[in-house]
Design a protein around this motif. Structure first.
Motif, PDB file in Angstrom:
ATOM      1  N   GLU A  92      63.398  -0.942   3.958  1.00 45.42           N
ATOM      2  CA  GLU A  92      62.251  -1.817   3.723  1.00 45.42           C
ATOM      3  C   GLU A  92      60.981  -0.998   3.521  1.00 45.42           C
ATOM      4  OE1 GLU A  92      59.677  -5.248   6.090  1.00 45.42           O
ATOM      5  OE2 GLU A  92      61.784  -4.948   6.584  1.00 45.42           O
ATOM      6  N   GLY A  93      60.789   0.017   4.362  1.00 45.69           N
ATOM      7  CA  GLY A  93      59.621   0.875   4.228  1.00 45.69           C
ATOM      8  C   GLY A  93      59.607   1.622   2.900  1.00 45.69           C
ATOM      9  N   LEU A  94      60.770   2.047   2.434  1.00 41.05           N
ATOM     10  CA  LEU A  94      60.859   2.758   1.155  1.00 41.05           C
ATOM     11  C   LEU A  94      60.538   1.832  -0.014  1.00 41.05           C
ATOM     12  CD1 LEU A  94      64.075   4.875   1.813  1.00 41.05           C
ATOM     13  CD2 LEU A  94      61.705   5.710   1.721  1.00 41.05           C
ATOM     14  N   ILE A  95      60.908   0.567   0.119  1.00 40.37           N
ATOM     15  CA  ILE A  95      60.590  -0.402  -0.936  1.00 40.37           C
ATOM     16  C   ILE A  95      59.090  -0.677  -0.965  1.00 40.37           C
ATOM     17  CG2 ILE A  95      60.895  -2.805  -1.675  1.00 40.37           C
ATOM     18  CD1 ILE A  95      63.740  -2.646  -0.509  1.00 40.37           C
ATOM     19  N   VAL A  96      58.503  -0.883   0.203  1.00 39.57           N
ATOM     20  CA  VAL A  96      57.065  -1.175   0.286  1.00 39.57           C
ATOM     21  C   VAL A  96      56.245   0.000  -0.249  1.00 39.57           C
ATOM     22  CG1 VAL A  96      55.153  -1.560   1.888  1.00 39.57           C
ATOM     23  CG2 VAL A  96      57.291  -2.820   2.178  1.00 39.57           C
ATOM     24  N   SER A  97      56.682   1.219   0.043  1.00 40.69           N
ATOM     25  CA  SER A  97      55.941   2.403  -0.411  1.00 40.69           C
ATOM     26  C   SER A  97      56.141   2.690  -1.889  1.00 40.69           C
ATOM     27  CB  SER A  97      56.376   3.628   0.403  1.00 40.69           C
ATOM     28  OG  SER A  97      57.711   4.015   0.078  1.00 40.69           O
ATOM     29  N   GLY A  98      57.141   2.063  -2.480  1.00 40.28           N
ATOM     30  CA  GLY A  98      57.426   2.302  -3.891  1.00 40.28           C
ATOM     31  C   GLY A  98      58.410   3.419  -4.131  1.00 40.28           C
ATOM     32  N   THR A  99      58.906   4.043  -3.064  1.00 39.53           N
ATOM     33  CA  THR A  99      59.877   5.122  -3.214  1.00 39.53           C
ATOM     34  C   THR A  99      61.184   4.606  -3.801  1.00 39.53           C
ATOM     35  OG1 THR A  99      58.911   6.264  -1.313  1.00 39.53           O
ATOM     36  CG2 THR A  99      61.116   6.956  -1.985  1.00 39.53           C
ATOM     37  N   VAL A 100      61.618   3.434  -3.340  1.00 40.61           N
ATOM     38  CA  VAL A 100      62.779   2.759  -3.923  1.00 40.61           C
ATOM     39  C   VAL A 100      62.263   1.666  -4.847  1.00 40.61           C
ATOM     40  CG1 VAL A 100      64.768   1.270  -3.458  1.00 40.61           C
ATOM     41  CG2 VAL A 100      64.332   3.258  -1.985  1.00 40.61           C
ATOM     42  N   LYS A 101      62.630   1.760  -6.121  1.00 39.73           N
ATOM     43  CA  LYS A 101      62.204   0.784  -7.112  1.00 39.73           C
ATOM     44  C   LYS A 101      63.265  -0.303  -7.236  1.00 39.73           C
ATOM     45  CE  LYS A 101      58.691   3.434  -8.308  1.00 39.73           C
ATOM     46  NZ  LYS A 101      57.286   3.066  -8.015  1.00 39.73           N
ATOM     47  N   VAL A 102      62.866  -1.527  -7.006  1.00 42.44           N
ATOM     48  CA  VAL A 102      63.809  -2.640  -7.047  1.00 42.44           C
ATOM     49  C   VAL A 102      63.673  -3.368  -8.380  1.00 42.44           C
ATOM     50  CG1 VAL A 102      64.546  -4.787  -5.974  1.00 42.44           C
ATOM     51  CG2 VAL A 102      63.684  -2.913  -4.554  1.00 42.44           C
ATOM     52  N   PRO A 103      64.748  -3.502  -9.146  1.00 41.62           N
ATOM     53  CA  PRO A 103      64.657  -4.199 -10.424  1.00 41.62           C
ATOM     54  C   PRO A 103      64.415  -5.689 -10.240  1.00 41.62           C
ATOM     55  CG  PRO A 103      66.951  -3.712  -9.919  1.00 41.62           C
ATOM     56  CD  PRO A 103      66.126  -3.023  -8.861  1.00 41.62           C
ATOM     57  N   ALA A 104      63.700  -6.291 -11.182  1.00 39.23           N
ATOM     58  CA  ALA A 104      63.406  -7.728 -11.118  1.00 39.23           C
ATOM     59  C   ALA A 104      64.188  -8.505 -12.174  1.00 39.23           C
ATOM     60  CB  ALA A 104      61.916  -7.970 -11.297  1.00 39.23           C
ATOM     61  N   LYS A 105      64.953  -7.810 -12.996  1.00 37.82           N
ATOM     62  CA  LYS A 105      65.767  -8.503 -13.999  1.00 37.82           C
ATOM     63  C   LYS A 105      66.881  -7.585 -14.477  1.00 37.82           C
ATOM     64  CE  LYS A 105      62.571  -7.293 -17.748  1.00 37.82           C
ATOM     65  NZ  LYS A 105      61.754  -7.809 -18.852  1.00 37.82           N
TER      66      LYS A 105
END
Length: 368
Positions: free
Chosen positions: A355-368
């Motif tokens: 969760e912390g990596l997603i919030v920081s932008g380290t892990v990029k989560v695709p939206a489509k």
């Protein structure tokens, strides 16, 4: 709750009074209605909480068919509502049209972006929470086959699917996700029978965890999991084998022990919008194995609460897009007494780090 007389064939229109009706909120539901244990229900809870604090009333419109969605919005605006909230993208056209005719009223669409300076859209980064849910499913699946059921193939549901599929692959590169949809119309969010049939097909294919982003249709998935609380090795399709047994030590109730004797693995649903974990407690005993692995919670209640409070208390209006995700409390995974035994401490820690990596932008989560 006061119910006013209506013609038998008209949609349900009610007025719920918290204190003196000096300020009125209009709340137009999508299909599924106020008690859908999901999206609509969360919106109502947020509106009611705001009105309980500020005083006034919540007027609700509940469509009974797809054709009725949005019909109550013009009358709410013309009859003195200070803010009108349309729940779901299906209400967006009616919200935009009513906003153009009522410049002194504030209008909100949940899950879409209406047009006009007196409008705002409450939108969520569903892909972020879905990524976490997918990661959990990938780590805990006994077969490596995981299912996704969407209500309709729409941009918002694609965000759910894209994040979920990416999270599964992040946890388990060899795992497979099969995605299916209930309908091509908004009826897909209120068709539990079709969702149940799709869930049965996924289970027959060896998919032991099913994530449903389908509104009230998700109840059909839960019903099918209840009817089929485990997969049996003898019934798995060709090429599918159990790869793990992560819940071997979790106690089970007598009925489940009998139904799932032998070489079996439990089946799970992942809830959506609200915390639906308790719906997987089929034997009414939280100490035994629960079939709700987790819930990807969209804090629609918090978003609706915040925008109503702003208007009721006279704060400056913010038009346009209001975005909610992991970073601002708009999205979360639900952990409670029902699923605590299903998520070991080390996996809980991994989810927190992710969760912390997603919030920081380290892990990029695709939206489509």
């Amino acid at each position: 709750m006061r119910r006013f007389p209506l013609l038998l064939l008209t949609p349900l229109l009610t007025l719920c009074t918290a204190q003196a009706a000096s300020f009125t909120v209009g709340l137009a539901f999508d299909l599924g209605g106020r008690s859908d244990q999901g999206f609509n229900q969360a919106a109502y809870q947020g509106a009611k909480r705001a009105i309980d604090e500020t005083g006034g009333a919540v007027q609700t419109f509940e469509p009974r068919t797809l054709a009725e969605v949005g019909r109550g919005i013009p009358s709410m605006a013309s009859k003195g509502a200070g803010i009108v909230v349309g729940v779901g993208f299906s209400n967006n056209a009616a919200i935009t049209a009513a906003a153009a005719k009522n410049p002194g009223v504030r209008f909100v669409t949940v899950d879409d972006l209406p047009k006009g300076p007196n409008t705002t859209g409450l939108r969520f980064r569903e892909q972020e929470g879905s990524f976490l849910a997918g990661y959990l499913a990938g780590k805990q699946s006994a077969t490596g086959r995981i299912g996704f059921i969407g209500g309709v193939d729409l941009p918002v549901i694609r965000r759910f699917r894209a994040g979920f599929e990416a999270g599964v692959k992040f946890a388990c590169a060899a795992c497979q996700v099969r995605s299916v949809y209930v309908s091509t119309t908004s009826q897909g969010f209120s068709d539990s029978a079709t969702a149940r049939r799709l869930a049965a097909q996924l289970l027959a294919g060896g998919h032991d965890i099913i994530y449903a982003a389908a509104g009230a249709s998700g109840q059909g998935v839960i019903e099918q999991i209840k009817a089929q609380p485990c997969l049996k090795a003898a019934n798995l399709p060709a090429g599918v084998k159990f790869r793990a047994n992560p819940y071997a030590d979790v106690p089970r109730g007598p009925a489940e022990q009998k139904a799932c004797a032998g070489d079996t693995r439990p089946t799970f649903f992942i809830g959506v919008d609200t915390n639906q974990n308790a719906l997987g407690d089929f034997d009414k005993n939280p100490a035994t194995l629960n079939h709700g692995l987790t819930s990807m919670v969209k804090r629609v209640d918090n978003a609706v609460y915040a925008v109503i409070k702003d208007v009721a208390e006279g704060r400056p209006w913010r038009s346009g897009d209001r975005s909610f995700g992991l970073s601002n409390g708009g999205i979360s995974l639900a952990t409670d007494q029902y699923n605590k035994a299903l998520i070991p401490d080390d996996l809980q820690n991994s989810l927190k780090k992710l969760e912390g990596l997603i919030v920081s932008g380290t892990v990029k989560v695709p939206a489509k």
